[in-house]
Design an enzyme around this catalytic site. Structure first.
Site, PDB file in Angstrom:
ATOM      1  CG  ASP A 225       4.482  -3.785  -1.719  1.00  0.00           C
ATOM      2  OD1 ASP A 225       3.410  -4.110  -2.265  1.00  0.00           O
ATOM      3  OD2 ASP A 225       5.572  -4.334  -1.968  1.00  0.00           O
ATOM      4  CD  GLU A 251      -6.695  -4.170  -5.441  1.00  0.00           C
ATOM      5  OE1 GLU A 251      -7.350  -3.838  -6.451  1.00  0.00           O
ATOM      6  OE2 GLU A 251      -5.755  -4.980  -5.488  1.00  0.00           O
TER       7      GLU A 251
END
Length: 348
Positions: A225, A251
């Site tokens: 993260d 992503e």
């Protein structure tokens, strides 16, 4: 009072930042009986603050969004507005000044926390009474709260970037803008201007973090993260103020680049890719991204535009990663075949 309530109803009925801007300046212009009211964007460009108009209304004329002739121009330095600059520096709620013609200008920054990237500007030939400032202050408070609500619904909770839900509307606007540009006709003989106009296009880029699964597996999701948050920060600092950056989930990120040439689009995208490559990510170390991009045409459906950029991204991912690839160049060189379906995309 009836007029104020009408404006409040109008402002809170919108689900779009542009229409909210139109509503608030229409309200303050009428309530203050101003000769002009504007919504200003306060942009931070490499540590310097610039001011540029976003929407405007004059007495007797309809409110409108303001389009800059040069989208890459960040606006005027805030030093050109000393009273506003001092107001921002001191985190004050308003500032006023009198110009050489005797007009009174009132600035009211929209503070969200300790940051103000929007400001209302109201110009009047007469001084503002305390009652007027109080009334406008109430309108500004409603505007700020509703702007917060729109931001919350439009942004990804992890990175703060615009979210997928917002992307469809933004892409539709860019396609419409692209269509208007392509419809422009120039007089015969103005080939130089036509050539320049045809060079400047809108672009869509798809960004994917290389080997992101490996980051999560080796370091854990908390560090994964953090990588995404840092990538988001690099996206915002590497692209221009007029470009739009979205997180699609996981992503994957998408960037809409406004009005620039292919050469500049390549430079801007590669600047971001190199910034990521050179960044030291805590604990994780080095991270790279792959990018596929394509020009936007009003004649193409959104799914086709996304599909082309994603095909270019797939090529970059399968030919070494840490690259940016232009769809049209890949097709013209025979490295990709033109397909109108989105066979490789992960978006749908």
């Amino acid at each position: 009072m009836d007029s104020l309530l009408k404006h409040m109803v109008d402002m809170t009925g919108h689900r779009d930042h542009a229409m909210l801007d139109i509503s608030v300046i229409s309200a303050v212009q009428e309530l203050a009986r101003a000769s002009q009211a504007r919504v200003l964007t306060i942009a931070n460009v490499r540590g310097q603050l610039f001011v540029r108009p976003r929407a405007a209304v004059g007495a007797g004329s309809p409110a409108r969004m303001v389009e800059l002739a040069d989208p890459s121009n960040p606006g005027e330095p805030i030093a050109s507005f000393p009273a506003l600059a001092a107001c921002i520096a001191r985190h004050e709620s308003n500032a006023d000044a009198i110009d050489a013609e005797g007009n009174h200008t009132l600035w009211m920054p929209i503070w969200i926390g300790d940051k103000a990237d929007t400001c209302l500007e109201i110009v009047n030939p007469t001084p503002y009474t305390s009652d007027t400032i109080h009334t406008i202050g109430g309108v500004v408070s409603v505007y700020r709260n509703f702007q917060n609500l729109l931001d919350y619904s439009e942004r990804d909770s992890l990175t703060g970037l615009l979210n997928r839900k917002t992307f469809d509307d933004q892409l539709a606007k860019m396609l419409h803008s692209s269509g208007e540009q392509e419809a422009v006709s120039l007089p015969p003989g103005e080939t130089e201007r036509r050539h320049h106009h045809e060079e400047e296009k809108q672009w869509l880029a798809v960004v994917d973090v290389d080997h992101f699964k490996h980051v999560n597996d080796k370091f854990g999701h908390l560090y994964g993260d953090e990588v995404l948050i840092l990538i988001a920060n690099l996206l915002q600092s590497s692209f221009r103020a007029q470009d739009r950056v979205f997180r699609f989930g996981g992503e994957e990120f998408v960037v809409l680049l406004r009005s620039t040439t292919l050469e500049n689009a390549k430079k801007i995208i590669d600047r971001f890719r190199i910034n990521v490559e050179q960044h030291d990510f805590p604990q994780v170390g080095k991270v790279t991204v792959s990018v596929g991009f394509t020009s936007i045409s009003a004649y193409d459906a959104p799914v086709v535009v996304l599909g082309r950029a994603d095909q270019a991204l797939y090529y970059a991912k399968s030919h070494g990663r840490n690259m940016s690839c232009h769809y049209d160049e890949l097709v013209s060189s025979g490295q990709l075949q033109t397909i109108e379906s989105n066979d490789t995309a992960e978006f749908f």
